[in-house]
Design a protein around this motif. Sequence first.
Motif, mmCIF file in Angstrom:
data_model
loop_
_atom_site.group_PDB
_atom_site.id
_atom_site.type_symbol
_atom_site.label_atom_id
_atom_site.label_comp_id
_atom_site.label_asym_id
_atom_site.label_seq_id
_atom_site.Cartn_x
_atom_site.Cartn_y
_atom_site.Cartn_z
ATOM 1 N N PRO A 254 0.881 -1.095 0.038
ATOM 2 C CA PRO A 254 -0.029 -0.075 0.020
ATOM 3 C C PRO A 254 0.699 1.139 -0.133
ATOM 4 O O PRO A 254 1.802 1.369 0.903
ATOM 5 C CB PRO A 254 -0.738 -0.041 1.211
ATOM 6 N N VAL A 255 0.733 2.028 -0.884
ATOM 7 C CA VAL A 255 1.577 3.244 -1.183
ATOM 8 C C VAL A 255 0.768 4.597 -0.504
ATOM 9 O O VAL A 255 -0.475 4.698 -1.127
ATOM 10 C CB VAL A 255 2.117 3.531 -2.588
ATOM 11 N N PRO A 256 1.442 4.990 0.439
ATOM 12 C CA PRO A 256 0.774 6.476 1.043
ATOM 13 C C PRO A 256 0.650 7.680 0.005
ATOM 14 O O PRO A 256 1.517 8.805 0.316
ATOM 15 C CB PRO A 256 1.642 6.580 2.256
ATOM 16 N N ASP A 257 0.378 7.491 -1.081
ATOM 17 C CA ASP A 257 0.149 8.535 -2.126
ATOM 18 C C ASP A 257 -1.104 8.402 -2.994
ATOM 19 O O ASP A 257 -1.228 7.307 -3.525
ATOM 20 C CB ASP A 257 1.343 8.327 -2.940
ATOM 21 N N LEU A 258 -1.975 9.417 -2.913
ATOM 22 C CA LEU A 258 -3.363 9.593 -3.517
ATOM 23 C C LEU A 258 -3.170 9.505 -5.208
ATOM 24 O O LEU A 258 -3.895 8.710 -5.759
ATOM 25 C CB LEU A 258 -4.037 10.450 -3.189
ATOM 26 N N GLY A 259 -1.885 10.069 -5.879
ATOM 27 C CA GLY A 259 -2.009 10.135 -7.132
ATOM 28 C C GLY A 259 -1.844 8.678 -7.836
ATOM 29 O O GLY A 259 -2.296 8.721 -9.034
ATOM 30 N N GLU A 260 -1.275 7.697 -7.242
ATOM 31 C CA GLU A 260 -0.937 6.544 -7.864
ATOM 32 C C GLU A 260 -1.583 5.154 -7.326
ATOM 33 O O GLU A 260 -1.042 4.439 -6.895
ATOM 34 C CB GLU A 260 0.390 6.281 -8.219
ATOM 35 N N ARG A 261 -3.025 5.309 -7.605
ATOM 36 C CA ARG A 261 -3.764 3.922 -7.281
ATOM 37 C C ARG A 261 -3.465 2.763 -8.461
ATOM 38 O O ARG A 261 -4.272 3.130 -9.127
ATOM 39 C CB ARG A 261 -5.039 4.174 -6.806
ATOM 40 N N LYS A 262 -2.480 2.120 -8.214
ATOM 41 C CA LYS A 262 -2.148 1.157 -9.336
ATOM 42 C C LYS A 262 -3.069 -0.034 -9.239
ATOM 43 O O LYS A 262 -3.601 -0.247 -8.124
ATOM 44 C CB LYS A 262 -0.731 0.899 -9.425
ATOM 45 N N LYS A 263 -3.073 -0.686 -10.174
ATOM 46 C CA LYS A 263 -3.753 -1.943 -10.133
ATOM 47 C C LYS A 263 -3.034 -2.907 -9.481
ATOM 48 O O LYS A 263 -1.942 -3.356 -9.808
ATOM 49 C CB LYS A 263 -4.002 -2.573 -11.618
ATOM 50 N N ASP B 243 -7.205 16.361 1.777
ATOM 51 C CA ASP B 243 -6.770 17.257 2.575
ATOM 52 C C ASP B 243 -5.453 16.762 3.390
ATOM 53 O O ASP B 243 -4.562 17.511 3.319
ATOM 54 C CB ASP B 243 -7.800 17.402 4.016
ATOM 55 N N VAL B 244 -5.269 15.713 3.927
ATOM 56 C CA VAL B 244 -4.317 15.194 4.817
ATOM 57 C C VAL B 244 -3.036 14.623 4.190
ATOM 58 O O VAL B 244 -1.859 15.185 4.513
ATOM 59 C CB VAL B 244 -4.750 14.227 5.817
ATOM 60 N N PHE B 245 -3.488 14.262 2.919
ATOM 61 C CA PHE B 245 -2.208 13.458 2.340
ATOM 62 C C PHE B 245 -1.532 14.460 1.394
ATOM 63 O O PHE B 245 -0.419 14.522 1.308
ATOM 64 C CB PHE B 245 -2.733 12.253 1.378
ATOM 65 N N ASN B 246 -2.537 15.461 0.852
ATOM 66 C CA ASN B 246 -1.757 16.342 -0.320
ATOM 67 C C ASN B 246 -1.673 17.831 0.138
ATOM 68 O O ASN B 246 -0.927 18.643 -0.159
ATOM 69 C CB ASN B 246 -2.746 16.511 -1.453
ATOM 70 N N LYS B 247 -2.421 18.120 1.354
ATOM 71 C CA LYS B 247 -2.290 19.545 1.935
ATOM 72 C C LYS B 247 -1.935 19.329 3.537
ATOM 73 O O LYS B 247 -2.624 20.066 4.387
ATOM 74 C CB LYS B 247 -3.519 20.428 1.711
ATOM 75 N N THR B 248 -1.132 18.670 3.531
ATOM 76 C CA THR B 248 -0.666 18.225 5.281
ATOM 77 C C THR B 248 -0.324 19.536 5.940
ATOM 78 O O THR B 248 0.217 20.444 5.415
ATOM 79 C CB THR B 248 0.660 17.304 5.185
#
Lengths: 319, 333
Positions: A254-263, B243-248
Amino acid sequence: MAENLVEVKNLKKCFNTSRGILHAVDGVSFNIEEGQTLGIVGESGCGKSTTGRAILRLIEPTSGEVYFKGRDVIKYNELELRKARKEMQIIFQDPFSSLDPRKTVSQIISEPIKIHNLIPNNKDRESRVLELMKTVGLADRLFNTYPHELDGGRRQRIGIARALSVNPKFIVCDEPVSALDVSIQAQILNLLKELQEKLNLTYMFITHDLSVVNHFSDHIAVMYLGKLVEKAPAEELFAHPMHPYTQALLSAIPVPDLGERKKRIILKGEVISPIDMPEECRFAKRCLYTCNTCTDHIPELREVTPNHFVACEFPLGVK
Amino acid sequence: MNDKNLVLNIENLVVHYETEYGTVKAVNGIDLKLEKKRSIGLVGETGAGKTTTALAILRLIPDPPGVIKSGLIMLDGESILKKNTKELEEIRGKDVSMIFQDPMTALNPVFTVGEQIAESILLHEDVSKSEANERAKEMLELAGIPGHRANDYPHQFSGGMKQRVVIAIALACHTKLLIADEPTTALDVTIQAQVLELMNNLKEKYQTSLLMITHDLGIVAEICDEVAVMYAGRIVEKGTLTDVFNKTKHPYTEGLFNSLPNINDRKAKLKPIPGLMPDPTNLPIGCSFSTRCTYATDICREKKPNPRWINDTHMVECFAYDDPAFHIMRREK
């Protein structure tokens, strides 16, 4: 290119159980160059800790060779082994059970120095312990405290100081940060890295955490059920995983980054029992690409592209 | 926000453990709202008060030494703190259920898994034993385990399978709120991926709300809509994922992100949070994070910060934003 400090050849460790022979480590070979870090990744029961311990002969391997500075450690008698242990140390996973609760911090750290009789003079030894404590970031005032008074991060620092006390060249780090919270984990990882640069240490870094191993290692070896399935420089492995298991493992983080929800690749089923395994690829039952060739024999680890080894008949991304 | 749409509403919850050695201030006044069908991640390190919060919702705080000092916990519009033991028994497992971290100890070793799933159904619904057993089998299959294994005992299952059984029990009565306390921490990554996918699917199917307790920000990014970051018994920052991940905003949240090895950039240096979490029996007078915070000023050490709303969803407890020009430093990607 630096010289190989550690060379492991066809290392095996079997355990006799009431249900049959358990192949914990089943013919593993790799080299570690001086001053480098080899990361060993895999899930519980894949034999990564057993490999680490067998190299130091903390458990006796069933067969195989382990060369340390060109000499086979497996052939050492007890006296030679004790001498060799000065140069080969280990840091354990659990900072709670790996420290003697009845010894103080200073006693724990000075014990290996006493055993190897490195510093006979009490005063000198004391100052060496203080110096080690400073190196790993433990305050002087903790000199006479007991492990139970300290938190996990500090205890892990004691474990590191103990390993460093005999000036080792090679340290097996067996999941040194998995019992710690992230903010403390980062402190310990940075410390281990600084020490490596300062003391030119060679690490074998055992972990199940792929982001940690990527951050920390020069080379990475992936284990599955006692076998190495893939081995490559860290960047190469993450950029071009060739074994279907490595690929699934990487996609499962699980990557803590919203940009890349990969398959995600969701593997079917679970690891098979390591007792009396069939003569086929050990990953065949869970692999997305299994075919008849896979259930026919056990694939050998082979160099597919320079420095990139994989034990699969049909490595991904290779024509 | 419409209060009617809230499945969980916690206001000013304070939970202490009064021990011989002093009062452990585990939870110190938290507010948390969760709408129906939404999921929120409660993130923090060991000792932050995450599990205590969860246990308080179920009224499972061991008493003594645990005491719910004050606060309000509304579950689907009803106050949990006013319920008696009998009413609580009806609520637990029916309206709210919990998945614990360790599936090895969560199951009873002397009953088959089928019996354990059926038990929950029999307790809460007016069905016959054979109907309950049928339902148990269905639940097992939904959780990805063949129905005929309902007659097996927990020791015959692997860790991942046991956690599936626990999930089946938790969801057997179509609970409104599911609390998952580090449900995948004891599992390997590939199995963790399977279990998370299962939870996601079942949550959709039964329209359950989820309170996910975890220390892994990756898992939060994967399955939660909102996130609340806990530190020393306070929620220091909360908001939507964006909010929390991108605008911490909070320095502690920043520290958590900077401590994580970046899987896409192996050369990036880790920036750990200096020092340790304060002793919960002896918290600082001011902001609890002030002892480790690189931005802390005198006011941080003297007074507790109040919640500050950046927008409708994003809250942070930090004095630094008194200065409109203040911003934190997330590690460059």
